[in-house]
Design a protein around this motif. Structure first.
Motif, mmCIF file in Angstrom:
data_model
loop_
_atom_site.group_PDB
_atom_site.id
_atom_site.type_symbol
_atom_site.label_atom_id
_atom_site.label_comp_id
_atom_site.label_asym_id
_atom_site.label_seq_id
_atom_site.Cartn_x
_atom_site.Cartn_y
_atom_site.Cartn_z
ATOM 1 N N SER A 193 -7.344 8.921 2.869
ATOM 2 C CA SER A 193 -6.809 7.556 2.832
ATOM 3 C C SER A 193 -5.589 7.417 3.723
ATOM 4 C CB SER A 193 -6.452 7.167 1.395
ATOM 5 O OG SER A 193 -7.603 7.054 0.596
ATOM 6 N N ILE A 194 -4.701 8.383 3.646
ATOM 7 C CA ILE A 194 -3.494 8.338 4.473
ATOM 8 C C ILE A 194 -3.862 8.376 5.950
ATOM 9 C CG2 ILE A 194 -1.405 9.596 5.125
ATOM 10 C CD1 ILE A 194 -1.201 10.485 2.172
ATOM 11 N N ASN A 195 -4.788 9.244 6.310
ATOM 12 C CA ASN A 195 -5.213 9.325 7.715
ATOM 13 C C ASN A 195 -5.856 8.028 8.179
ATOM 14 O OD1 ASN A 195 -4.283 11.947 8.181
ATOM 15 N ND2 ASN A 195 -6.170 12.875 7.435
ATOM 16 N N PHE A 196 -6.626 7.389 7.278
ATOM 17 C CA PHE A 196 -7.217 6.096 7.628
ATOM 18 C C PHE A 196 -6.126 5.082 7.930
ATOM 19 C CE2 PHE A 196 -8.162 1.805 6.128
ATOM 20 C CZ PHE A 196 -9.225 1.463 6.958
ATOM 21 N N TYR A 197 -5.112 5.006 7.065
ATOM 22 C CA TYR A 197 -4.059 4.014 7.261
ATOM 23 C C TYR A 197 -3.172 4.339 8.453
ATOM 24 C CZ TYR A 197 -5.248 1.425 3.078
ATOM 25 O OH TYR A 197 -5.914 0.637 2.162
ATOM 26 N N ILE A 198 -3.047 5.607 8.806
ATOM 27 C CA ILE A 198 -2.314 5.954 10.026
ATOM 28 C C ILE A 198 -3.034 5.366 11.234
ATOM 29 C CG2 ILE A 198 -1.732 7.867 11.571
ATOM 30 C CD1 ILE A 198 -1.024 9.515 9.087
ATOM 31 N N GLY A 199 -4.360 5.540 11.293
ATOM 32 C CA GLY A 199 -5.126 4.968 12.388
ATOM 33 C C GLY A 199 -5.100 3.448 12.380
ATOM 34 N N TYR A 200 -5.166 2.867 11.192
ATOM 35 C CA TYR A 200 -5.136 1.414 11.011
ATOM 36 C C TYR A 200 -3.803 0.839 11.485
ATOM 37 C CZ TYR A 200 -5.689 -2.924 8.196
ATOM 38 O OH TYR A 200 -5.793 -4.223 7.761
ATOM 39 N N GLU A 201 -2.715 1.493 11.070
ATOM 40 C CA GLU A 201 -1.381 1.025 11.447
ATOM 41 C C GLU A 201 -1.132 1.225 12.940
ATOM 42 O OE1 GLU A 201 2.510 -0.549 10.800
ATOM 43 O OE2 GLU A 201 0.696 -0.574 9.583
ATOM 44 N N ARG A 202 -1.608 2.341 13.466
ATOM 45 C CA ARG A 202 -1.413 2.616 14.894
ATOM 46 C C ARG A 202 -2.110 1.561 15.753
ATOM 47 N NH1 ARG A 202 -2.654 8.222 15.207
ATOM 48 N NH2 ARG A 202 -0.472 8.595 14.667
ATOM 49 N N LEU A 241 -7.818 -10.202 21.482
ATOM 50 C CA LEU A 241 -7.903 -9.136 20.484
ATOM 51 C C LEU A 241 -7.938 -9.720 19.075
ATOM 52 C CD1 LEU A 241 -4.808 -8.876 19.113
ATOM 53 C CD2 LEU A 241 -4.336 -7.819 21.318
ATOM 54 N N TYR A 242 -8.300 -8.853 18.138
ATOM 55 C CA TYR A 242 -8.261 -9.232 16.723
ATOM 56 C C TYR A 242 -7.078 -8.516 16.086
ATOM 57 C CZ TYR A 242 -9.816 -10.360 12.007
ATOM 58 O OH TYR A 242 -9.885 -10.853 10.728
ATOM 59 N N LEU A 243 -6.102 -9.297 15.646
ATOM 60 C CA LEU A 243 -4.889 -8.742 15.050
ATOM 61 C C LEU A 243 -5.078 -8.654 13.546
ATOM 62 C CD1 LEU A 243 -1.992 -7.799 15.763
ATOM 63 C CD2 LEU A 243 -1.235 -10.126 15.224
ATOM 64 N N GLU A 244 -5.067 -7.438 13.016
ATOM 65 C CA GLU A 244 -5.355 -7.251 11.596
ATOM 66 C C GLU A 244 -4.372 -6.272 10.978
ATOM 67 O OE1 GLU A 244 -9.125 -6.023 8.744
ATOM 68 O OE2 GLU A 244 -9.107 -5.391 10.845
ATOM 69 N N ARG A 245 -3.835 -6.664 9.831
ATOM 70 C CA ARG A 245 -3.004 -5.766 9.024
ATOM 71 C C ARG A 245 -3.020 -6.267 7.583
ATOM 72 N NH1 ARG A 245 2.684 -4.298 7.665
ATOM 73 N NH2 ARG A 245 2.848 -2.027 7.936
ATOM 74 N N TYR A 246 -3.876 -5.672 6.774
ATOM 75 C CA TYR A 246 -4.052 -6.057 5.381
ATOM 76 C C TYR A 246 -4.470 -7.526 5.278
ATOM 77 C CZ TYR A 246 -1.429 -1.745 5.342
ATOM 78 O OH TYR A 246 -1.012 -0.471 5.604
ATOM 79 N N ALA A 247 -4.381 -8.107 4.112
ATOM 80 C CA ALA A 247 -4.939 -9.457 3.898
ATOM 81 C C ALA A 247 -4.128 -10.545 4.587
ATOM 82 C CB ALA A 247 -5.033 -9.745 2.403
ATOM 83 N N ASP A 248 -2.807 -10.329 4.753
ATOM 84 C CA ASP A 248 -1.941 -11.390 5.266
ATOM 85 C C ASP A 248 -2.079 -11.602 6.770
ATOM 86 O OD1 ASP A 248 -0.991 -11.816 2.751
ATOM 87 O OD2 ASP A 248 0.769 -10.527 2.990
ATOM 88 N N ILE A 249 -2.544 -10.609 7.492
ATOM 89 C CA ILE A 249 -2.631 -10.712 8.949
ATOM 90 C C ILE A 249 -4.065 -10.419 9.379
ATOM 91 C CG2 ILE A 249 -1.796 -9.811 11.154
ATOM 92 C CD1 ILE A 249 0.811 -9.114 9.801
ATOM 93 N N GLN A 250 -4.813 -11.462 9.645
ATOM 94 C CA GLN A 250 -6.185 -11.359 10.133
ATOM 95 C C GLN A 250 -6.423 -12.530 11.077
ATOM 96 O OE1 GLN A 250 -9.031 -10.955 6.936
ATOM 97 N NE2 GLN A 250 -8.078 -9.110 6.123
ATOM 98 N N ASN A 286 -0.239 -1.029 18.291
ATOM 99 C CA ASN A 286 -0.669 -1.096 19.695
ATOM 100 C C ASN A 286 -1.023 -2.527 20.091
ATOM 101 O OD1 ASN A 286 -0.342 1.645 20.107
ATOM 102 N ND2 ASN A 286 -2.474 2.146 19.702
ATOM 103 N N ASN A 287 -1.654 -3.261 19.171
ATOM 104 C CA ASN A 287 -1.989 -4.653 19.450
ATOM 105 C C ASN A 287 -0.733 -5.516 19.560
ATOM 106 O OD1 ASN A 287 -4.770 -4.470 19.706
ATOM 107 N ND2 ASN A 287 -5.151 -4.785 17.523
ATOM 108 N N LEU A 288 0.261 -5.239 18.718
ATOM 109 C CA LEU A 288 1.532 -5.968 18.829
ATOM 110 C C LEU A 288 2.179 -5.715 20.185
ATOM 111 C CD1 LEU A 288 3.329 -5.582 15.369
ATOM 112 C CD2 LEU A 288 2.125 -7.575 16.268
ATOM 113 N N ASP A 344 6.619 -1.864 10.350
ATOM 114 C CA ASP A 344 6.011 -0.721 11.041
ATOM 115 C C ASP A 344 6.018 0.449 10.063
ATOM 116 O OD1 ASP A 344 5.250 1.434 12.567
ATOM 117 O OD2 ASP A 344 6.494 0.924 14.288
ATOM 118 N N GLY A 345 4.848 0.786 9.517
ATOM 119 C CA GLY A 345 4.766 1.807 8.482
ATOM 120 C C GLY A 345 4.430 3.188 8.978
#
Length: 297
Positions: free
Chosen positions: A176-185, A280-289, A189-191, A139-140
């Protein structure tokens, strides 16, 4: 103009393999025309230790450099250039919090644009490192918030028109940081949503590349159909949208999310055919898609 030099860039052999201080991206402040606050106590020994520390730093001997700069500051703690030097040394040792404190002290003594730029560069690099480190955590979000706050301080540190920094670089990192905040959030939420279900209700849809003509959207009704006569895997379970095959229930750790069940484990949990939905589509970088479905009983 200063030259932003990094390890690996060519150097002038005439300097013995090290850059002169005035050409270093993080200038030490010694060659600035202003003198106010540079050496308030006028201790020549402090000057000597400070220059020795800088030379050691330029030779990539920062542990030794830190000892000498501390000796210099013990003799004269009003020496702005030496506080700037210590900040740079600590930054190269990845001691960013200490570096920021030293820059703040240097700026209390002298408001030179060089010191502001140096502080801004350090905070920029720190924020960029926090962004990369956040990707290694489960959780970043907290670290991303730290990166964002650090970048804000970097932007505030820039001395306006007197700065030699490119503000666009800072604004791009902020975006970039704001993008990744939204991406991580979204990922977190999906988890949380998946945590509301038991594992045997969930499955990962794989093989979508072979059935691209069949579209699936979130919330869409699906059918799971066992294929005991499948020549490749007797535990195979096909995923259908209406009468069209859209993929298969993943049956290996390499193709499924750890939060879902494999086709083999579902064999005893479902009849020959069962209703399901695309959850849902669970996505987090290349390892989790992973495309995740839920069985509806």
């Amino acid at each position: 103009m200063t030259w932003d030099w990094t390890i690996g860039d060519p150097v002038d052999d005439a300097t013995g393999g090290s850059m002169e201080a005035e050409n270093w991206g993080h200038g030490d402040g010694e060659n600035d025309d202003e003198s106010e606050g540079w050496n308030a106590c006028d201790d020549s020994k402090a000057d000597e230790y400070g220059k020795k520390a800088w030379k050691l730093h330029m030779d990539f001997r920062d542990d030794e450099a830190l000892k000498y700069i501390d000796m210099a500051l013990n003799l004269d703690d009003c020496h702005a250039a030496n506080w700037n030097r210590k900040a740079i040394i600590l930054e190269f040792m990845d001691q960013f919090e200490g570096s920021e404190r030293c820059y703040n002290r240097a700026l209390e003594l002298s408001q030179r644009p060089l010191f502001y730029d140096n502080k801004a560069r350090m905070l920029y690099d720190w924020a960029a490192q926090l962004l990369e480190d956040s990707k290694k955590l489960s959780d970043g979000l907290n670290m991303l918030d730290r990166a964002n706050n650090t970048l804000i301080r970097a932007i505030k540190a820039l001395p306006g028109e007197k700065s030699e920094e490119d503000i666009n670089k800072y604004l791009n990192l902020r975006d970039s940081i704001n993008f990744y905040i939204g991406y991580e959030r979204k990922y977190q939420n999906n988890l949380e949503k998946l945590g509301k279900y038991v594992k045997k209700e969930l499955f990962t849809i794989t093989g979508r590349n072979h059935y691209r003509d069949v579209q699936i959207t979130l919330g869409m009704s699906l059918r799971l159909v066992k294929e005991p006569d499948n020549e490749f895997d007797p535990d195979a379970i096909a995923v259908y949208v209406g009468d069209k095959k859209a993929g298969y229930v993943a049956n290996s750790d390499a193709t499924k999310s750890d939060l879902t069940s494999s086709a083999s484990l579902l064999q005893s949990e479902i009849p020959g055919e069962v209703r399901a939905e695309y959850l849902l589509y669970l996505e987090r970088y290349a390892d989790i898609q992973f495309a995740i479905g839920r069985i509806i009983k």
